[in-house]
Design an enzyme around this catalytic site. Structure first.
Site, PDB file in Angstrom:
ATOM      1  CB  SER A 210      -6.339  -4.599   1.155  1.00 63.74           C
ATOM      2  OG  SER A 210      -6.649  -3.897   1.826  1.00 63.74           O
ATOM      3  CG  ASP A 374     -11.241  -6.406   6.889  1.00 67.31           C
ATOM      4  OD1 ASP A 374     -10.722  -6.304   8.085  1.00 67.31           O
ATOM      5  OD2 ASP A 374     -11.360  -5.871   5.775  1.00 67.31           O
ATOM      6  CG  HIS A 406      -8.760  -7.194   4.185  1.00 62.41           C
ATOM      7  ND1 HIS A 406      -8.965  -6.058   4.491  1.00 62.41           N
ATOM      8  CD2 HIS A 406      -7.200  -7.282   3.985  1.00 62.41           C
ATOM      9  CE1 HIS A 406      -8.240  -5.517   4.021  1.00 62.41           C
ATOM     10  NE2 HIS A 406      -7.271  -5.476   3.740  1.00 62.41           N
TER      11      HIS A 406
END
Ligand SMILES: *[C@@H]1O[C@H](CO)[C@@H](O)[C@H](O)[C@H]1NC(C)=O
Ligand SMILES: *[C@@H]1O[C@H](CO)[C@@H](O)[C@H](O)[C@H]1NC(C)=O
Ligand SMILES: *[C@@H]1O[C@H](CO)[C@@H](O)[C@H](O)[C@H]1NC(C)=O
Length: 426
Positions: A210, A374, A406
């Site tokens: 991320s 996502d 995610h």
């Protein structure tokens, strides 16, 4: 040569920004090589394992606090306390304790210094530098809701890796953006060099998630090609938020419930909007066109080019100031110039636009209009890594995983298998 192409890229993007017009074909949609599988392992006489450094995302590090406050928001809140775990102890995230928690974890923006500070009387620190365990489990009590890099670490241990020797962690104060994390980049360079030396001079592999992926990018952009060739074997990026996300717009507008917690987004908003990292993660002008609509009301649209008006109208100009402070990191999209494996989930509804019922948007809760991604990061941001394939001689492999969200990407069997395969190449 590569350096020059990087500079050229920045120049090209800058020029594009100045002349961008919505009727123009978007230059980033050209075809790219699809899902290049990692090259087969070349036989080596003495295989050395590449040591791994985990770089976590937003909310993915532990945060300790020490209190000596002269006032507290509620009588139930402690004013003094020795070091304790602040992020993420789920027991503090219940009403009314959450109001004490917010007061301890929020930041204040100083427009003169363009930096942030804690509530007076609150000291914070990020524990466990170099230790992978603090990013394997965000909650030190190892509540399963706080599991983070643990499955990946277990895969590596299964391959013969050892925690703290050749599996390391690089936690950081995720509330802040690169402009206030300068020491992190200095420390990370030292951690890489040290990890390299104690592992028979083996170049390291970054595994980032991320926001950890653009953090690693900022780090790599700061290093010389010579240094990277010596010390960095590759980066494996999972769900990299390379170009930000509309979710950050949503956080400023209405907060976020952090997905798994039984808390209202509105309560958490008071804390989340104070993070410069939320401003850094706003959509990148390199991947969102000036005319792309971020929010709508019955009478008008807020486009990417009108983000400042949006912050004005939600009555949070601090968000705009923090955006200005962090934009230079967003706008430098020169390639990492290391072997990159860019894995991301796709095919999940992800907020793309906010739809307000009223014209006066301050304090209103908009409806979320969804697009591909996502679940947290928009597809165009997850895929942004593909853009570099024309601008770097380092190999880039991308893999889109349908229906993998995610967070689940950190434990998905295909991802674990991919990591196993790649890490078998020394
Ligand atoms: C706490 O703050 C008070 C007043 O600001 C100060 O006098 C005291 O020394 C502090 N205590 C500690 C342990 O730092
Ligand atoms: C380093 O090299 C030595 C001798 O070749 C070997 O025994 C050891 O396992 C290696 N260590 C790592 C972490 O690869
Ligand atoms: C707002 O944006 C939407 C979607 O792009 C568009 O259909 C609509 O015409 C726009 N409305 C105004 C008032 O600009």
């Amino acid at each position: 040569m590569r350096l020059r192409s990087g500079i050229l890229l920045v120049v090209l993007l800058t020029i594009f920004l100045e002349v961008a017009d919505c009727s123009w074909p978007w230059p980033f949609s050209r075809k790219h090589k699809q899902n290049v599988p990692p090259p087969p392992p070349t036989p080596q006489p003495e295989p050395k394992m590449s040591p791994v450094i985990f770089v976590p995302g937003d909310g993915g590090s532990q945060l300790d606090a020490r209190l000596n406050k002269s006032s507290a928001p509620y009588f139930v809140c402690e004013k003094t306390h020795d070091w304790f775990n602040l992020w993420l102890d789920l027991e503090q995230l219940v009403i009314p304790m959450v109001y004490c928690w917010i007061d301890n974890v929020k930041l204040y923006y100083d427009k003169a210094t363009r930096t942030t500070h804690n509530t007076p009387g609150v000291e914070t620190r990020i524990p466990g530098w170099g230790n992978p365990e603090v990013v394997e489990w965000i909650d030190p009590t190892r509540n399963s809701a706080g599991a983070y890099f643990k499955d990946i670490a277990n895969v590596l241990v299964g391959m013969g890796y050892e925690r703290k020797l050749n599996i390391r962690g690089a936690p950081f104060d995720f509330r802040r953006a690169p402009n206030e994390n300068k020491q992190f980049f200095i420390d990370l360079k030292q951690l890489v060099e040290e990890t390299y030396e104690v592992n028979n001079q083996s170049a390291v592999t970054f595994i980032s998630h991320s926001m950890g992926s653009p953090m690693t990018l900022v780090f790599l952009q700061q290093q010389t090609l010579e240094w990277k060739n010596k010390y960095v074997r590759r980066q494996i990026s999972l769900a990299g938020a390379w170009a930000g996300s509309v979710k950050a717009v949503k956080v400023f507008a209405m907060g976020d419930d952090l997905d798994s917690f039984a808390l209202s987004a509105k309560i958490l908003r008071a804390e989340q909007i104070t993070h410069p990292s939320s401003a850094w993660l706003l959509p990148s002008p390199l991947f969102w066109k000036p005319c792309d609509v971020l929010a709508t009301t019955p009478s008008r649209n807020y486009t990417m080019a009108q983000l400042k008006e949006f912050f004005n109208d939600i009555d949070y100009m601090t968000g705009w100031e923090m955006r200005k402070d962090t934009l230079r990191y967003t706008q430098n999209f020169s390639p990492p110039d290391v072997e990159l494996h860019c894995l991301y989930g796709d095919g999940i509804d992800t907020v793309e636009r906010l739809q307000y019922k009223k014209n006066d948007i301050a304090g209103e809760t908009p409806k979320l209009i969804m697009g591909p991604g996502d679940g947290t990061v928009n597809q165009r941001s997850l895929r942004a890594c593909k853009y570099w394939s024309g601008y770097t001689s380092s190999p880039i492999s991308t893999l889109a995983l349908q229906g993998v969200d995610h967070m689940k990407i950190l434990s998905h069997e295909d991802v674990l298998q991919y990591i196993r395969t790649v890490m078998q190449q020394p």
